[in-house]
Design an enzyme around this catalytic site. Structure first.
Site, PDB file in Angstrom:
ATOM      1  N   PRO A  13       0.788  -1.222   0.000  1.00  0.00           N
ATOM      2  CA  PRO A  13       0.000   0.000   0.000  1.00  0.00           C
ATOM      3  C   PRO A  13       0.826   1.281   0.000  1.00  0.00           C
ATOM      4  O   PRO A  13       1.865   1.356   0.660  1.00  0.00           O
ATOM      5  CB  PRO A  13      -0.829  -0.105   1.286  1.00  0.00           C
ATOM      6  CG  PRO A  13      -0.099  -1.086   2.134  1.00  0.00           C
ATOM      7  CD  PRO A  13       0.547  -2.049   1.186  1.00  0.00           C
ATOM      8  N   ASN A  14       0.328   2.228  -0.753  1.00  0.00           N
ATOM      9  CA  ASN A  14       0.860   3.597  -0.845  1.00  0.00           C
ATOM     10  C   ASN A  14       2.167   3.697  -1.632  1.00  0.00           C
ATOM     11  O   ASN A  14       2.645   4.799  -1.892  1.00  0.00           O
ATOM     12  CB  ASN A  14       1.033   4.218   0.557  1.00  0.00           C
ATOM     13  CG  ASN A  14      -0.280   4.256   1.312  1.00  0.00           C
ATOM     14  OD1 ASN A  14      -1.262   4.781   0.797  1.00  0.00           O
ATOM     15  ND2 ASN A  14      -0.337   3.686   2.496  1.00  0.00           N
ATOM     16  N   ARG A  21       5.170  10.950  -2.303  1.00  0.00           N
ATOM     17  CA  ARG A  21       4.871  10.642  -0.904  1.00  0.00           C
ATOM     18  C   ARG A  21       6.089  10.880  -0.016  1.00  0.00           C
ATOM     19  O   ARG A  21       7.116  10.215  -0.201  1.00  0.00           O
ATOM     20  CB  ARG A  21       4.495   9.158  -0.874  1.00  0.00           C
ATOM     21  CG  ARG A  21       4.275   8.599   0.477  1.00  0.00           C
ATOM     22  CD  ARG A  21       4.191   7.080   0.428  1.00  0.00           C
ATOM     23  NE  ARG A  21       3.925   6.581   1.748  1.00  0.00           N
ATOM     24  CZ  ARG A  21       4.193   5.361   2.143  1.00  0.00           C
ATOM     25  NH1 ARG A  21       4.717   4.479   1.309  1.00  0.00           N
ATOM     26  NH2 ARG A  21       3.936   5.007   3.374  1.00  0.00           N
ATOM     27  N   TYR A  26      11.212   8.837   1.612  1.00  0.00           N
ATOM     28  CA  TYR A  26      11.207   7.776   0.596  1.00  0.00           C
ATOM     29  C   TYR A  26      11.924   8.136  -0.706  1.00  0.00           C
ATOM     30  O   TYR A  26      12.074   7.279  -1.576  1.00  0.00           O
ATOM     31  CB  TYR A  26       9.756   7.363   0.295  1.00  0.00           C
ATOM     32  CG  TYR A  26       9.053   6.793   1.500  1.00  0.00           C
ATOM     33  CD1 TYR A  26       9.524   5.649   2.133  1.00  0.00           C
ATOM     34  CD2 TYR A  26       7.918   7.411   2.035  1.00  0.00           C
ATOM     35  CE1 TYR A  26       8.884   5.126   3.252  1.00  0.00           C
ATOM     36  CE2 TYR A  26       7.276   6.897   3.157  1.00  0.00           C
ATOM     37  CZ  TYR A  26       7.770   5.759   3.759  1.00  0.00           C
ATOM     38  OH  TYR A  26       7.150   5.248   4.867  1.00  0.00           O
ATOM     39  N   ASN A  78       8.119  -5.625  -0.607  1.00  0.00           N
ATOM     40  CA  ASN A  78       7.959  -4.425   0.214  1.00  0.00           C
ATOM     41  C   ASN A  78       6.468  -4.316   0.508  1.00  0.00           C
ATOM     42  O   ASN A  78       5.698  -3.828  -0.327  1.00  0.00           O
ATOM     43  CB  ASN A  78       8.473  -3.172  -0.497  1.00  0.00           C
ATOM     44  CG  ASN A  78       8.379  -1.943   0.412  1.00  0.00           C
ATOM     45  OD1 ASN A  78       7.793  -2.004   1.489  1.00  0.00           O
ATOM     46  ND2 ASN A  78       8.960  -0.840  -0.024  1.00  0.00           N
ATOM     47  N   ALA A  81       2.980  -0.734   4.955  1.00  0.00           N
ATOM     48  CA  ALA A  81       2.527  -0.797   6.351  1.00  0.00           C
ATOM     49  C   ALA A  81       1.967  -2.174   6.732  1.00  0.00           C
ATOM     50  O   ALA A  81       1.908  -2.501   7.922  1.00  0.00           O
ATOM     51  CB  ALA A  81       1.492   0.283   6.613  1.00  0.00           C
ATOM     52  N   GLU A 102      12.518  -9.476   2.400  1.00  0.00           N
ATOM     53  CA  GLU A 102      11.825  -8.253   2.830  1.00  0.00           C
ATOM     54  C   GLU A 102      12.636  -7.033   2.380  1.00  0.00           C
ATOM     55  O   GLU A 102      13.857  -7.001   2.569  1.00  0.00           O
ATOM     56  CB  GLU A 102      11.712  -8.261   4.358  1.00  0.00           C
ATOM     57  CG  GLU A 102      11.049  -7.025   4.925  1.00  0.00           C
ATOM     58  CD  GLU A 102      11.073  -6.997   6.462  1.00  0.00           C
ATOM     59  OE1 GLU A 102      11.967  -7.621   7.070  1.00  0.00           O
ATOM     60  OE2 GLU A 102      10.196  -6.335   7.040  1.00  0.00           O
ATOM     61  N   HIS A 104      12.689  -2.620   2.280  1.00  0.00           N
ATOM     62  CA  HIS A 104      12.134  -1.309   2.630  1.00  0.00           C
ATOM     63  C   HIS A 104      13.070  -0.219   2.137  1.00  0.00           C
ATOM     64  O   HIS A 104      14.299  -0.358   2.225  1.00  0.00           O
ATOM     65  CB  HIS A 104      11.973  -1.146   4.140  1.00  0.00           C
ATOM     66  CG  HIS A 104      11.021  -2.132   4.725  1.00  0.00           C
ATOM     67  ND1 HIS A 104       9.666  -2.060   4.550  1.00  0.00           N
ATOM     68  CD2 HIS A 104      11.245  -3.244   5.466  1.00  0.00           C
ATOM     69  CE1 HIS A 104       9.089  -3.081   5.159  1.00  0.00           C
ATOM     70  NE2 HIS A 104      10.028  -3.820   5.723  1.00  0.00           N
ATOM     71  N   ARG A 111      12.564   4.496  12.992  1.00  0.00           N
ATOM     72  CA  ARG A 111      11.348   5.330  12.906  1.00  0.00           C
ATOM     73  C   ARG A 111      10.401   5.030  14.081  1.00  0.00           C
ATOM     74  O   ARG A 111      10.850   4.568  15.113  1.00  0.00           O
ATOM     75  CB  ARG A 111      10.706   5.107  11.534  1.00  0.00           C
ATOM     76  CG  ARG A 111      11.672   5.465  10.384  1.00  0.00           C
ATOM     77  CD  ARG A 111      11.045   5.231   9.036  1.00  0.00           C
ATOM     78  NE  ARG A 111       9.876   6.092   8.860  1.00  0.00           N
ATOM     79  CZ  ARG A 111       8.959   5.893   7.908  1.00  0.00           C
ATOM     80  NH1 ARG A 111       9.102   4.886   7.048  1.00  0.00           N
ATOM     81  NH2 ARG A 111       7.922   6.698   7.808  1.00  0.00           N
TER      82      ARG A 111
HETATM   83  C1  DQA Z   1       8.152   1.092   3.903  1.00  0.00           C
HETATM   84  C2  DQA Z   1       8.238   1.253   5.434  1.00  0.00           C
HETATM   85  C3  DQA Z   1       6.876   1.042   6.062  1.00  0.00           C
HETATM   86  O1  DQA Z   1       6.969   1.240   7.476  1.00  0.00           O
HETATM   87  C4  DQA Z   1       5.869   2.036   5.521  1.00  0.00           C
HETATM   88  O2  DQA Z   1       4.587   1.774   6.050  1.00  0.00           O
HETATM   89  C5  DQA Z   1       5.838   2.047   4.031  1.00  0.00           C
HETATM   90  C6  DQA Z   1       7.105   2.017   3.305  1.00  0.00           C
HETATM   91  C7  DQA Z   1       9.508   1.425   3.224  1.00  0.00           C
HETATM   92  O3  DQA Z   1       9.719   0.979   2.096  1.00  0.00           O
HETATM   93  O4  DQA Z   1      10.344   2.127   3.802  1.00  0.00           O
HETATM   94  O5  DQA Z   1       4.794   2.167   3.414  1.00  0.00           O
HETATM   95  O6  DQA Z   1       7.830  -0.250   3.608  1.00  0.00           O
END
Ligand code: DQA
Length: 149
Positions: A13-14, A21, A26, A78, A81, A102, A104, A111
């Protein structure tokens, strides 16, 4: 001739909003920019990439199952959240044999406290975080090594 090996890159998501964003966290690269870089690096290694994004948890779960059923060499995930909330993703990763890495962009451990728990990380083969868009390329390198490619 043998089929070209494939690595799935799944984004949660997002992440469709990357570039717009919170760029201070990011970065300015869009998800398409990252997809292009990952695809170029993978193709150089003779590997195909299936790069996807969804804002829906169930899609990510279906795609993990699909990657496994299709014989993908690895999945870079990735989960955004959902990383910090989804026992269903934990179960899906545990249920399949394809290795999941995983990924990120940011380093969740530096954080908010709610980002410190990772259900994805508890089930994944390994984790790469905190290197911006380069996290994806480092994870690809790890996936290629794992798969002996
Ligand atoms: C994220 C880190 C997550 O905590 C966050 O909710 C994201 C992006 C990252 O790529 O840094 O949406 O996965």
């Amino acid at each position: 001739m043998a089929e070209t090996p494939t690595i799935y890159v799944l984004n949660g998501p997002n992440l469709n909003l990357l570039g717009l964003r919170e760029p201070d966290i990011y970065g300015h690269d869009t998800l398409d920019d990252i997809a292009g870089r990952v695809e170029d690096a993978a193709n150089e290694a003779g590997v195909d990439v299936d790069f996807r994004q969804s804002n829906h948890e169930g899609h990510l779960i279906d795609w993990l199952h699909e990657a496994n059923a299709m014989g993908a060499k690895a999945v870079l995930l990735n989960a955004g959240a959902f990383t910090h909330s989804s026992i269903a993703l934990y179960d899906a990763i545990k249920a399949i044999s394809v290795p999941v890495i995983e990924v990120h962009l940011s380093n969740p451990h530096t954080r908010e406290e709610f980002r410190h728990r990772s259900y994805v990380g508890m089930a994944a083969k390994g984790s790469i975080a905190g290197f911006g868009a380069n996290s994806y390329l480092l994870a690809l390198r790890a996936a290629l090594d794992l798969a002996g490619l």
